[in-house]
Design an enzyme around this catalytic site. Structure first.
Site, mmCIF file in Angstrom:
data_model
loop_
_atom_site.group_PDB
_atom_site.id
_atom_site.type_symbol
_atom_site.label_atom_id
_atom_site.label_comp_id
_atom_site.label_asym_id
_atom_site.label_seq_id
_atom_site.Cartn_x
_atom_site.Cartn_y
_atom_site.Cartn_z
ATOM 1 N N TYR A 162 11.881 2.799 -0.488
ATOM 2 C CA TYR A 162 12.186 2.102 0.770
ATOM 3 C C TYR A 162 12.180 0.590 0.563
ATOM 4 O O TYR A 162 12.881 -0.141 1.245
ATOM 5 C CB TYR A 162 11.166 2.523 1.829
ATOM 6 N N LYS A 222 10.543 -3.997 7.835
ATOM 7 C CA LYS A 222 9.849 -3.326 8.938
ATOM 8 C C LYS A 222 8.470 -3.953 9.171
ATOM 9 O O LYS A 222 8.024 -4.064 10.324
ATOM 10 C CB LYS A 222 9.711 -1.839 8.650
#
Length: 251
Positions: free
Chosen positions: A151, A158
């Site tokens: 990720y 995020k």
């Protein structure tokens, strides 16, 4: 109904599998009036808007465009005079941001952070002239407390989104506006398919989740978003609400 009379701006509707589309559908079923924003393929967004229980208007929004942001409140006001809630379902990163953390160039990282995190503040500022006291801003998150396989820089973006949301909550709180995030478990959306290793995460999530997890069902996440858009959490702001089957509590 939970959202009777609420006027909502929902971003990020790309496909019928998207969290944003399911949120729009659930919100309408709970009495809300919905407006969608889209970028690029507006004809596709309009077709999706027509598939909702009640067809919704669509306005164009590129969250990296100063002109789009400057004119947003005026263009939204053509369809609704005030806004009671906004859903930020916007994230994007170049392919280089996934899979080789140490090799990603700053330019690509900057793009990911701009679109996926700074845009929450930008969107909040753009709609601020229309926000009613008690309005609710809700963003879509993916648990950024840990480092997920592959990720990479989207995880960093995020984490930045989580911090931005806290500051937006601080700034808009005196105006009666709340800002929160929903951290969703993995769902088989178009955005998820671009993430290396997503299939592996999705396969193990159900086994780890105390409540179980269906990666093909976005409705539990949509309902959580709608709960935050409602008047039932009037003292909750700057928070992350997890809609992940409980995986975040498992060691």
């Amino acid at each position: 109904m939970l959202l009777t009379g609420k006027r909502l701006v929902i971003t990020g509707v790309i496909t019928e599998s998207s969290i944003a589309f399911h949120t729009a559908r659930v919100a309408q079923s709970q009495g809300a009036e919905v407006l969608l924003t889209g970028f690029g393929r507006l004809s596709l967004v309009r077709r999706l808007a027509d598939r909702l229980p009640k067809p919704a208007p669509v306005v164009e929004l590129d969250v990296t465009s100063a002109s789009d942001l400057a004119s947003l409140s005026e263009r939204v006001a053509e369809h609704m005079p005030a806004v009671d809630g906004v859903v930020h379902s916007i994230a994007n990163a170049p392919a280089s941001c996934f899979g080789d953390f140490m090799a990603t160039p700053w330019e690509d990282v900057a793009s990911a952070v701009h679109v996926s995190a700074f845009s929450f503040k930008a969107l909040a500022g753009a709609v601020a002239p229309l926000l009613t006291p008690g309005a609710s801003l809700v963003g879509l998150d993916y648990d950024a407390r840990v480092a997920w396989p592959d990720y990479d820089w989207m995880g960093v973006a995020k984490a930045a989104l989580e911090s931005v949301t806290r500051y937006v909550a601080r700034e808009l709180g005196p105006h009666g506006v709340r800002a929160n995030l929903v951290a969703a478990g993995p769902l088989r959306t178009m955005a998820a398919r671009s993430i290396p290793g997503f299939a592996d995460i999705g396969e193990t999530w159900n086994a780890r989740a105390p409540l179980g997890w269906d990666a093909d069902n976005a409705e539990p996440v949509a309902r959580t978003v709608c709960a935050l858009l409602s008047d039932w959490l009037p003292a909750t702001t700057g928070s992350i609400v997890y809609a992940d089957g409980g995986v975040h509590i498992i060691g």
